[in-house]
Design an enzyme around this catalytic site. Structure first.
Site: not given
Ligand code: NAP
Length: 527
Positions: A221, A296, A330, A427
């Site tokens: 997804k 992650e 991240c 962040e």
């Molecule tokens: P996010 O809002 O948590 O979304 C990540 C994924 O989860 C998206 O596909 C999102 O879908 C989905 N999602 C959101 N709510 C959900 C739920 N209730 N159930 C299932 N899936 C759900 O994060 P983001 O804003 O996309 O990404 C930024 C974050 O990712 C930052 O905090 C960054 O540090 C972290 N990150 C971490 C790493 C690592 O390797 N540690 C790497 C890259 C990014 P939708 O977008 O379709 O809503």
């Protein structure tokens, strides 16, 4: 094209976009079609790589209720495509097809799976340009950086094509003479992979590579903000011979898709990259079916510059660690800790380097800083900057939205930041570098570790002894010493504390998709 009222009604089933892009409605910039982006989308459409349906059981399908979701170019506000907005029913079908495909995919020899992955890698590389263009279109990063992501993302497929053949078990010296003890490593089963928007390709291949290599099948997804790259990669996977059901892609209603994946007893593992808040929810929801979970999550990386650092190396390394992807990674340096004796010199040299960064549309030659992903991201950055300034921090450079409008933000350097400011705790996820002063090595370690996150950290020093003392003391999963870009497919990537669980990449990344089975062969002395 602007987002019209009718279009907004059509996407009511899918959250977030309406609010996060609402400010586009009042921006004049979104009314002008960017020629470059427009001709790129046209070319991609003709190439067959601009897919808009989900992939379930080897078939490209619309959502069952025909709902769609719009994907925007964050640099212009233009609509790039309408993609299927899927939910629980489509996800359940994807899980069922993955479950069925698992039997045959897991029984192939490692060599056979390896060949398919290798072909996929070759196709990803052959389409590097188009995939890079897709990333720039939907995510906004400069084209050169986007093509770099394709190389990085593809490297996980190549690496795990090779690693597939090295999933060794063990033979253990027996505890009784008539027994033989074996350990087998076997694929865990169906995997649900949920990925973010900031690396639309690499966050997927880092999961799907080891999953398919080990014999697992996957339901991916991608983020609703950047599904197009995922769909193009899946198209290439089909062309490479990944069989129907082994790789599915569903996108749209994130909570529904997440729930379907989490509650299904057929899904044996959830691997997630994204925010810490969502990661915690998913971890809790995986408990009733006791799934294996890899997370992650967010970081709060310190870049620590000691008095004895080489100034040029520290500036170059911190610049790369901070401003890659406009600060939206991240592992981006979130706090720049600088020792007293070099603080002013560093602030000046670093600001000079930041001033040279070029903000612009990712398709424009020379752009090094693209837009932020949406207006909510800019508002977050603005509020963090406002908070810091209100508590005494001083802006050296930038500190506001860029004159280009949309979601462009000026590369920013702020000095005199302290630990009571929000940006030193959370962040930033934007192009803002806060400089924090410290006195001693102990202070630096204390400040660096004073966070619930623990993903990446960077240190700049010319002392070998100091670097050992500091990297051993840092509570982080990755540490760069005199280096700002450290991710590679051959090394383990992952965080400690609330930055996550498990590792991706390298030989360690394979274990996340394998179960260990112990076999005791008894009665060996019978003739
Ligand atoms: P996010 O809002 O948590 O979304 C990540 C994924 O989860 C998206 O596909 C999102 O879908 C989905 N999602 C959101 N709510 C959900 C739920 N209730 N159930 C299932 N899936 C759900 O994060 P983001 O804003 O996309 O990404 C930024 C974050 O990712 C930052 O905090 C960054 O540090 C972290 N990150 C971490 C790493 C690592 O390797 N540690 C790497 C890259 C990014 P939708 O977008 O379709 O809503």
């Amino acid at each position: 094209m602007v987002i019209g009222a009718a279009a907004r009604v059509a996407i009511t089933g899918c959250r977030k976009l309406v609010s996060s892009h609402s400010s586009l409605l009042v921006s004049s910039h979104c009314r002008h079609m960017s020629m470059d982006a427009g001709s790129v989308s046209e070319k991609l459409r003709n190439s067959g790589l601009l897919r808009t349906q989900g992939l379930i059981g080897g078939k490209w399908l619309d959502s069952y209720d025909k709902k769609t979701i719009k994907v925007y170019n964050p640099a212009t506000g233009e609509i790039i495509a309408d993609v299927a907005c899927m939910g629980v029913r489509e996800t359940n079908d994807a899980i069922a097809s993955s479950y069925e495909a698992f039997t045959s995919w897991s029984r192939l020899t490692a060599g056979e799976r390896s060949k398919v992955l290798r072909r996929w890698y070759d196709l990803l590389i052959a389409h590097k340009e188009e995939l890079g263009q897709l990333i720039t279109l939907e995510q906004g990063k400069p084209l050169k950086e986007a093509i770099g992501e394709v190389g990085y993302g593809a490297s996980f497929i190549e690496y795990y094509a090779e690693e597939a053949k090295r999933v060794y078990g063990d033979i253990i010296p027996p505890n009784l003479s008539d027994r033989r003890l074996l350990v087998l490593k076997q694929p865990i089963g169906v995997v649900g992979a949920i990925t973010p928007w900031n690396f639309p390709l690499a966050m997927i291949t880092r999961k799907v590579g080891p999953a398919l290599a080990s014999g697992c099948t996957v339901v991916v997804k991608p983020s609703e903000l950047t599904p197009l790259t995922a769909l193009a990669a899946a198209e290439l996977a089909l062309q490479a011979g990944v069989p129907p059901g082994a790789l599915n892609v569903v996108m749209g209603n994130a909570p529904e898709i997440g729930d379907a994946l989490l509650t299904s007893p057929q899904v044996r593992k959830i691997t997630f990259t994204g925010s810490t808040a969502v990661g915690k929810k998913l971890m809790a929801a995986a408990a009733p079916t006791v799934k294996k979970v890899s997370l992650e999550l967010g970081g709060n990386a310190p870049s620590i510059v000691f008095n004895d650092a080489d100034l040029d190396v520290a500036v170059k390394g911190t610049l790369a660690a901070k401003f890659r992807n406009s600060g939206q990674t991240c592992v981006c340096a979130n706090r720049v800790l600088v020792q007293d004796g070099i603080y002013d010199k560093f602030a000046e040299a670093f600001s000079e380097a930041v001033q040279k960064l070029e903000v612009g549309d990712g398709f424009k030659e020379g752009s090094t800083q693209g837009p932020l992903i949406n207006d909510a991201a800019v508002q977050k950055v603005e509020s963090f900057v406002q908070d810091a300034v209100s508590k005494g921090a001083k802006i050296i450079l930038g500190g506001k939205r860029h004159s280009l409008g949309m979601t462009f933000y000026e590369p920013t350097v702020i000095r005199d930041v302290s630990d009571n400011m929000i940006m030193s705790k959370e962040e930033i996820f934007g192009p803002v570098a806060p400089l924090i002063r410290f006195k001693t090595e102990e202070d630096a370690i204390r400040i660096a570790n004073d966070t619930i996150a623990g993903l990446a950290a960077y240190i700049f020093t010319n002392s070998v002894q100091r670097s050992w003392r500091v990297f051993e003391a840092l509570e982080y999963g990755l540490v760069g010493v005199n280096e700002g870009i450290i991710s590679t497919e051959v090394a383990p990537f992952g965080g400690v504390k609330q930055s996550g669980l498990g590792r991706e990449g390298s030989k360690y990344g394979m274990d996340e998709y394998l179960e260990i089975k112990y076999v005791c062969l008894g009665d060996m002395n019978r003739h």
